[in-house]
Design a protein around this motif. Sequence first.
Motif, short mmCIF file in Angstrom:
data_model
loop_
_atom_site.label_atom_id
_atom_site.label_comp_id
_atom_site.label_asym_id
_atom_site.label_seq_id
_atom_site.Cartn_x
_atom_site.Cartn_y
_atom_site.Cartn_z
N GLY A 56 88.65 -72.84 14.33
CA GLY A 56 89.81 -72.22 13.72
C GLY A 56 89.72 -70.70 13.81
N TYR A 57 90.85 -70.07 14.05
CA TYR A 57 90.94 -68.61 14.08
C TYR A 57 92.19 -68.20 13.30
CZ TYR A 57 92.12 -63.93 15.74
OH TYR A 57 92.46 -62.60 15.79
N ILE A 58 92.05 -67.18 12.46
CA ILE A 58 93.21 -66.66 11.75
C ILE A 58 93.11 -65.14 11.64
CG2 ILE A 58 92.15 -67.08 9.49
CD1 ILE A 58 94.99 -67.60 8.41
N ASP A 59 94.17 -64.49 12.05
CA ASP A 59 94.31 -63.05 11.88
C ASP A 59 95.21 -62.86 10.66
OD1 ASP A 59 94.63 -60.34 12.03
OD2 ASP A 59 95.88 -60.36 13.83
N ALA A 60 94.60 -62.55 9.52
CA ALA A 60 95.31 -62.47 8.24
C ALA A 60 95.37 -61.00 7.80
CB ALA A 60 94.61 -63.31 7.19
N GLN A 61 96.57 -60.47 7.67
CA GLN A 61 96.73 -59.06 7.32
C GLN A 61 97.86 -58.88 6.31
OE1 GLN A 61 97.35 -56.56 10.73
NE2 GLN A 61 95.56 -57.33 11.83
N TYR A 62 97.63 -57.97 5.39
CA TYR A 62 98.72 -57.52 4.53
C TYR A 62 99.55 -56.48 5.29
CZ TYR A 62 96.79 -59.85 0.44
OH TYR A 62 96.35 -60.79 -0.44
N LYS A 63 100.84 -56.69 5.33
CA LYS A 63 101.75 -55.72 5.95
C LYS A 63 102.32 -54.77 4.91
CE LYS A 63 102.12 -56.01 9.66
NZ LYS A 63 101.16 -55.55 10.71
N GLU A 64 102.30 -55.22 3.64
CA GLU A 64 102.73 -54.37 2.54
C GLU A 64 101.99 -54.80 1.29
OE1 GLU A 64 107.05 -52.98 1.52
OE2 GLU A 64 106.66 -54.82 0.37
N TYR A 65 101.39 -53.85 0.59
CA TYR A 65 100.66 -54.16 -0.63
C TYR A 65 100.94 -53.02 -1.61
CZ TYR A 65 96.73 -56.03 -3.40
OH TYR A 65 95.95 -56.58 -4.39
N ILE A 66 101.88 -53.25 -2.50
CA ILE A 66 102.34 -52.21 -3.40
C ILE A 66 101.58 -52.32 -4.73
CG2 ILE A 66 104.31 -51.21 -4.59
CD1 ILE A 66 104.44 -51.01 -1.55
N THR A 67 100.98 -51.22 -5.13
CA THR A 67 100.32 -51.14 -6.42
C THR A 67 100.67 -49.82 -7.07
OG1 THR A 67 98.18 -51.36 -7.55
CG2 THR A 67 98.20 -50.10 -5.51
N ASN A 68 100.65 -49.79 -8.40
CA ASN A 68 100.98 -48.57 -9.13
C ASN A 68 99.75 -47.69 -9.29
OD1 ASN A 68 103.77 -48.87 -9.59
ND2 ASN A 68 103.35 -50.35 -11.23
N ILE A 69 99.82 -46.49 -8.79
CA ILE A 69 98.75 -45.51 -8.92
C ILE A 69 99.34 -44.31 -9.63
CG2 ILE A 69 97.11 -44.04 -7.71
CD1 ILE A 69 97.05 -46.10 -5.47
N ALA A 70 98.84 -44.05 -10.84
CA ALA A 70 99.38 -42.97 -11.68
C ALA A 70 100.89 -43.15 -11.85
CB ALA A 70 99.04 -41.61 -11.09
N SER A 71 101.29 -44.42 -12.10
CA SER A 71 102.69 -44.79 -12.34
C SER A 71 103.57 -44.62 -11.11
CB SER A 71 103.29 -43.99 -13.51
OG SER A 71 102.54 -44.22 -14.69
N THR A 72 102.95 -44.45 -9.94
CA THR A 72 103.71 -44.30 -8.70
C THR A 72 103.44 -45.48 -7.78
OG1 THR A 72 103.57 -41.88 -8.84
CG2 THR A 72 104.13 -42.83 -6.70
N PRO A 73 104.48 -46.26 -7.39
CA PRO A 73 104.26 -47.36 -6.45
C PRO A 73 103.71 -46.84 -5.12
CG PRO A 73 106.41 -47.54 -7.51
CD PRO A 73 105.87 -46.18 -7.85
N THR A 74 102.59 -47.42 -4.70
CA THR A 74 101.91 -46.94 -3.50
C THR A 74 101.54 -48.13 -2.62
OG1 THR A 74 100.96 -45.11 -4.76
CG2 THR A 74 99.96 -45.59 -2.62
N ASP A 75 101.79 -48.00 -1.31
CA ASP A 75 101.44 -49.06 -0.36
C ASP A 75 100.00 -48.84 0.12
OD1 ASP A 75 101.26 -51.02 1.53
OD2 ASP A 75 102.99 -50.37 2.71
N VAL A 76 99.11 -49.76 -0.24
CA VAL A 76 97.70 -49.64 0.13
C VAL A 76 97.29 -50.76 1.08
CG1 VAL A 76 97.09 -48.44 -2.01
CG2 VAL A 76 97.02 -50.95 -1.94
N ALA A 77 98.24 -51.31 1.84
CA ALA A 77 97.98 -52.49 2.67
C ALA A 77 96.82 -52.27 3.64
CB ALA A 77 99.25 -52.88 3.44
N GLN A 78 96.69 -51.06 4.18
CA GLN A 78 95.64 -50.84 5.19
C GLN A 78 94.24 -50.93 4.59
OE1 GLN A 78 95.21 -46.76 6.69
NE2 GLN A 78 96.70 -46.09 5.14
N TYR A 79 94.12 -50.87 3.27
CA TYR A 79 92.82 -50.94 2.61
C TYR A 79 92.56 -52.28 1.92
CZ TYR A 79 93.32 -45.89 3.16
OH TYR A 79 93.51 -44.63 3.68
N ARG A 80 93.42 -53.25 2.10
CA ARG A 80 93.28 -54.53 1.42
C ARG A 80 93.04 -55.65 2.44
NH1 ARG A 80 92.79 -51.07 -1.76
NH2 ARG A 80 93.85 -50.87 -3.79
N LYS A 81 92.31 -56.69 2.00
CA LYS A 81 91.98 -57.83 2.84
C LYS A 81 92.45 -59.12 2.18
CE LYS A 81 89.68 -55.33 5.85
NZ LYS A 81 90.14 -55.16 7.26
N VAL A 82 92.65 -60.14 2.97
CA VAL A 82 93.01 -61.47 2.45
C VAL A 82 91.73 -62.18 2.03
CG1 VAL A 82 94.08 -63.69 2.98
CG2 VAL A 82 95.07 -61.58 3.88
#
Length: 780
Positions: free
Chosen positions: A621-647
């Motif tokens: 089995g092979y799977i390429d699993a990636q977040y394309k968008e991962y929104i989290t609140n940082i200092a009350s500001t929605p921020t996309d941190v997808a490049q730093y997150r893993k499945v």
Amino acid sequence: MRRVRFLAISSSVLALSGGFVTPANAQDSAPAATAAEGGDIIVTARRREERLVDVPIAVSSFSGDQLAKSGAVDITEIANVSPNVTLEPSRGTNSTLSAFIRGVGQQDPVSGFEQGVGIYLDDVYLNRPQAAVLDIYDVERIEVLRGPQGTLYGRNTIGGAVKYVTKQLPQEFSFKVKGTYGSYDQADLIATASAPVSDLIRVGGSVARLSRGGFGKNLTTGQDNYNKDIWAGRASVDIGGYGEPVLIRISGDYTKDKSNARGGHRLIPGYVSGAPVLDDVYDTRGGLNDPRQMVEAYGLAINATAELTDALTFRSISSWRKDNSASPIDFDALPAVDVDVPAYYRNEQLSQEVQLLWDDGGMVQGLLGAYYLTAKADTDFDVRLFTALNGLTAFTRANVDTNTFAIFGDFTFDFTEQLSLAVGGRYTWDERKAQILRQNYLGGGSPVFGGAGVPLGAPSTNFSGKAKFDKFTPRASLSFKPTPDHNIYASYSQGFKGGGFDPRGVGVNAPAATPGAPTDAEIADYLSFQPETVDSYEVGYKGNFFGGGLYIAAAGFYMDYKDVQIPGSAGCTVGGLPTFCGVITNAGKARFKGFELEANARLGRDLMAAGDRLSLSGALGYIDAQYKEYITNIASTPTDVAQYRKVQNTPKWTASGTLAYSTPVGGGDLDLSTTYSYRSKVYQFEIPNPYLDQKGFGLVDASLVYTAPGGRWSLGVHGKNLFDKRYKTSGYTFLATNPVTGALLTAPNGRFIPSLGTEGTLTAYYGNPRQVFATATLEF
């Protein structure tokens, strides 16, 4: 008149002639699915008998006989030989299951969160993961269905489904006893008996005693760590069947797990106590032992099937289930009460499913059905920070009720002998009600867990609310068979998992128009999360070659995963005090793509003796699993941190190979097999952690089993993890991180910065070490 049978879905099943994985078995009075003339495998795919190559979905199936010959202990072992599948005990218990298939799953067992993989016991959906690590006994087969199965399996099978199918009672009297003894004082005894009461009625059941000493020690309490102490049983009454137009099966099961809580292994020294890292990863120092660890689960089910006409069959599945768990979870794994969590889980469910199936042997086959479930999931837990402050406890009580109803249909149209189209859909209505109370106590634990703490101010959460969700999920597949032994297919399916409320969220922390004074609507919005969906596209091929000497099943898939639910917990501040908060979000979007290959080859017959055979089976089995968008609140500001997150819990590569040899000896059969399985790097959480994440590793198992003539008795020797590999399966972390990159932060002295408690919590749990055990079976 056709034989009445329990009708079970399976789809593409890996057929092996002698390895770990075997053909799917018909769940009925007929013999197990067998190789027909020319090597064809007959399965009850899509609730009717079909050849293996004719069915268009990826499924791995494991027969009870081959599970026994391989020495499999519980359902988590099948993940080693199933591509893109992860099945593991959830951290501190033997019995709570974490399941992931093709990147979709759920590892948090608290009441607000639903599983992403459906677990089924004799087609009864288990609504909660507690007591879902099912031990293998009295089993006909286990099936793993990969990809969304919402049309026919329905509830929360957005990633796939795992089916545990028990054996049907035989027509004649039978008695079987199986004993096991092995390393770490493993001592199991399973007794199974059944008898006919009349021509139409049969009764039977099994009793199992499963025990093992610990792999390590709790150096504080003196208890064994990673031990096993389980009593279990099943009983059933079968009415009809074996040529009768009606078959009714009334069954019950009971499991009581009194194993000690599994204590974690600290990966860093204690920052206040100075406690060093222990040499043995199976040892712990956790001091929490109240409440005493215990999991009790039981249920009743009625499966009824009736042939109304030669073409029309009615089926009913009725079930009631209940489980209660008490768990002392010592996050910091030290004698100090730094991050200690005593917890109770109480679950109850009632479900009813009905189906009408049509199959007149003509162009159209299909079914219509309806499903209803009502369930209660109640959770109580303390979070105790006695060394951080003077006995500070955050108590949470979360009661979540679920009502769900669905109607569904699935039909196959055979336009020609070569071309067929299957279409189906399911409409689901979900209602979730939640009552969440969070109260701080000072000077001790909450009264619920026998503490003497005094309430500190008003509750930080006192919420009651409900939400409704509905969704139509379609499915379609097109199959083309250029010859009867080859099938090329393409499919589309959609999965859906309802939303809910975070049971660990803190209402007073909700963003508010008036700071510090959120309204009920603002609290409800803060605590709630939305449904998630996945659109899955799959193409595949199955083929038989050389008269059944080689079987290949290959599939490629692409999945768009939207509104991904990410539950979690972290250190936070409430009313100026450090404490524990739930952190859940619909992170955004993920994209999964990959492939799966399963194969079996008969390498030779009559090699060293007449009637012997050598086979090789494998899965990749092979799977390429990636977040394309991962929104989290940082200092009350929605921020996309997808490049730093893993499945999480999704290795990029999974592989296995089994070499098996069988030969006649003394009128019986001697079976030898060895399996190598490999998993590449696994991230335990969405935020990478170099201490908790497990690098790629391989395991080697082997078995030797002799079965006497007629199968009256057998003797076996089995080895698991023969090279004694140490590998992490899960863990906990409460250390400060960079909110964007997730990198661990350090203080000027070079130590990590605790985000909860004072000792620093970075704790891991490990898979089983090398085990060697012998089995003996006697059958009458």
